[in-house]
Design an enzyme around this catalytic site. Structure first.
Site, PDB file in Angstrom:
ATOM      1  N   LYS A 117      43.653  41.737  40.727  1.00 25.70           N
ATOM      2  CA  LYS A 117      42.486  42.606  40.842  1.00 25.70           C
ATOM      3  C   LYS A 117      42.369  43.582  39.681  1.00 25.70           C
ATOM      4  O   LYS A 117      41.258  43.930  39.285  1.00 25.70           O
ATOM      5  CB  LYS A 117      42.503  43.367  42.175  1.00 25.70           C
ATOM      6  CG  LYS A 117      42.175  42.486  43.357  1.00 25.70           C
ATOM      7  CD  LYS A 117      41.444  43.269  44.429  1.00 25.70           C
ATOM      8  CE  LYS A 117      40.972  42.359  45.531  1.00 25.70           C
ATOM      9  NZ  LYS A 117      40.356  43.087  46.642  1.00 25.70           N
ATOM     10  N   LYS A 143      38.122  28.242  46.096  1.00 27.09           N
ATOM     11  CA  LYS A 143      37.900  28.683  47.474  1.00 27.09           C
ATOM     12  C   LYS A 143      36.457  29.130  47.685  1.00 27.09           C
ATOM     13  O   LYS A 143      35.839  29.659  46.776  1.00 27.09           O
ATOM     14  CB  LYS A 143      38.817  29.889  47.782  1.00 27.09           C
ATOM     15  CG  LYS A 143      39.947  29.574  48.739  1.00 27.09           C
ATOM     16  CD  LYS A 143      40.887  30.749  48.898  1.00 27.09           C
ATOM     17  CE  LYS A 143      40.331  31.888  49.739  1.00 27.09           C
ATOM     18  NZ  LYS A 143      41.333  32.919  50.041  1.00 27.09           N
ATOM     19  N   LYS A 177      32.466  34.895  47.965  1.00 28.76           N
ATOM     20  CA  LYS A 177      31.247  35.552  47.521  1.00 28.76           C
ATOM     21  C   LYS A 177      31.325  35.961  46.063  1.00 28.76           C
ATOM     22  O   LYS A 177      30.331  35.968  45.358  1.00 28.76           O
ATOM     23  CB  LYS A 177      30.986  36.803  48.368  1.00 28.76           C
ATOM     24  CG  LYS A 177      30.369  36.475  49.695  1.00 28.76           C
ATOM     25  CD  LYS A 177      30.323  37.691  50.573  1.00 28.76           C
ATOM     26  CE  LYS A 177      31.704  38.207  50.804  1.00 28.76           C
ATOM     27  NZ  LYS A 177      31.982  38.615  52.178  1.00 28.76           N
TER      28      LYS A 177
END
Ligand code: TRP
Length: 337
Positions: A112, A199, A202
């Site tokens: 991240k 995967k 969004k």
């Protein structure tokens, strides 16, 4: 009720819910409600570790609550994290029982922080992103949870949670926190229809996820244009796109159709259009039921809000009790009331 084992899980309020979220986690939450004493959190304190807008966050929280209830999660099991501020308090205590080095080694932190470097103009990475797993440990241990249903990506965080519990218990000389175990259940991996090697999510953009509450026509269109063969699959192996369609068909509960189409696949007579039609039918049926329930909930938003505020207050009592005990043991002061 009393002797049921406790299950705890949480989800971040990040907007639309898709079939990957549903088949991969939320469907399981609904199933677990029978057998376990379940507590499920909508974790907004977690959502502020990355750049966000307050208005959108507040909307997302209530949308998620309604979406969860529409899929069958009972209101009495749900709480909103910021309505139980003890999570943040326990998280601070846990920060002091967790080493800095261990946090910098977390895979999700590395991913991240890289991601936020790439997507934002400044290179701001909040300390919250680093200490996020400590807050997650507090989410779990504050309810003395026995089990946490986790996906592979969260196993490392659960290990850290166990380390924190161990260190606290050991240093304080008391077996205070329950050691949580992962609850591993068979969960289908749902991939993006547009790129079956990644995967369903969004963050990759609209064509990479199928909204759980989408209109029928939109679902059909997305399934119809789903990638099947990419020409890279070795002979005799199912291509990722076809595998993904089969796995969604199976997850949607269309067993007969699944069995018959998989037989076609094995004898070489499968037509992709049949597989796609069956899969779309399966998803549309689920979506229809949920859309209807969502409409009902939306018609009385006020009632939903009141229910969730009440359930959060009930759940908060358990959190307060745990934190009070932990502070006592840790030599901190408790307000007497
Ligand atoms: N970190 C989890 C995720 O990104 C969400 C989460 C927060 C969680 N607290 C938790 C999951 C406690 C399980 C238990 O999906």
């Amino acid at each position: 009720m009393e002797n049921k084992k406790r299950v705890l899980s949480c989800i971040q309020p990040t907007g639309d819910m898709h079939f990957g979220n549903y088949f991969g986690a939320v469907k399981n939450w609904v199933a677990l409600q029978e057998q376990y004493d379940c507590i499920y959190g909508v974790v907004d304190y977690h959502a502020i570790t990355m750049p966000y807008t307050p208005k959108k966050l507040r909307e997302n929280v209530w949308d998620l609550v309604i979406n969860l209830m529409a899929t069958g999660v009972e209101a009495k099991h749900l709480f909103i994290q910021s309505l139980v501020p003890e999570h943040a308090e326990l998280s601070w205590i846990f920060n002091c029982f967790c080493s800095y080095g261990q946090l910098t080694r977390m895979t999700q932190f590395k991913d991240k922080s890289l991601q936020s470097k790439e997507t934002s103009s400044d290179d701001f990475i909040s300390s919250g992103l680093l200490t996020y797993p400590v807050l997650q440990a507090a989410d779990i241990l504050i309810y003395q949870a026995d089990y946490v249903p986790v996906g592979k990506d969260q196993i490392q965080h659960l290990e850290l949670t166990r380390n924190i519990a161990q260190r606290f218990n050991h240093q304080m000389g008391k077996e205070y926190f329950t050691m949580p175990e992962p609850l591993l259940t068979q969960i289908p991996k749902v991939m993006s229809p547009a790129d079956p090697n990644r995967k369903m999510s969004k963050s990759a953009g609209e064509k990479h996820y199928i909204n759980l509450f989408a209109e029928e026509s939109r679902i059909r269109k997305q399934i119809r244009s789903a990638v099947t063969d990419t020409g890279e699959t070795p002979e005799g192996k199912m291509s990722p796109g076809v595998e993904n369609l089969f796995s969604m068909l199976q997850a949607s509960g269309k067993k007969e159709e699944y069995d018959s189409l998989i037989a076609d696949y094995h004898n070489g007579s499968l037509k992709y259009v049949d597989l796609k039609d069956a899969t779309a039918d399966g998803l549309v049926a689920i979506s229809k039921t949920f859309r209807a329930r969502k409409e009902e909930l939306l018609a009385d938003r006020k009632a939903v809000k009141n229910q969730i505020k009440a359930s959060s207050m009930e759940i908060r009592k358990k959190a307060q009790e745990t934190v009070r005990g932990a502070k006592e043991i840790a030599g901190l002061q408790n307000i007497k009331f």
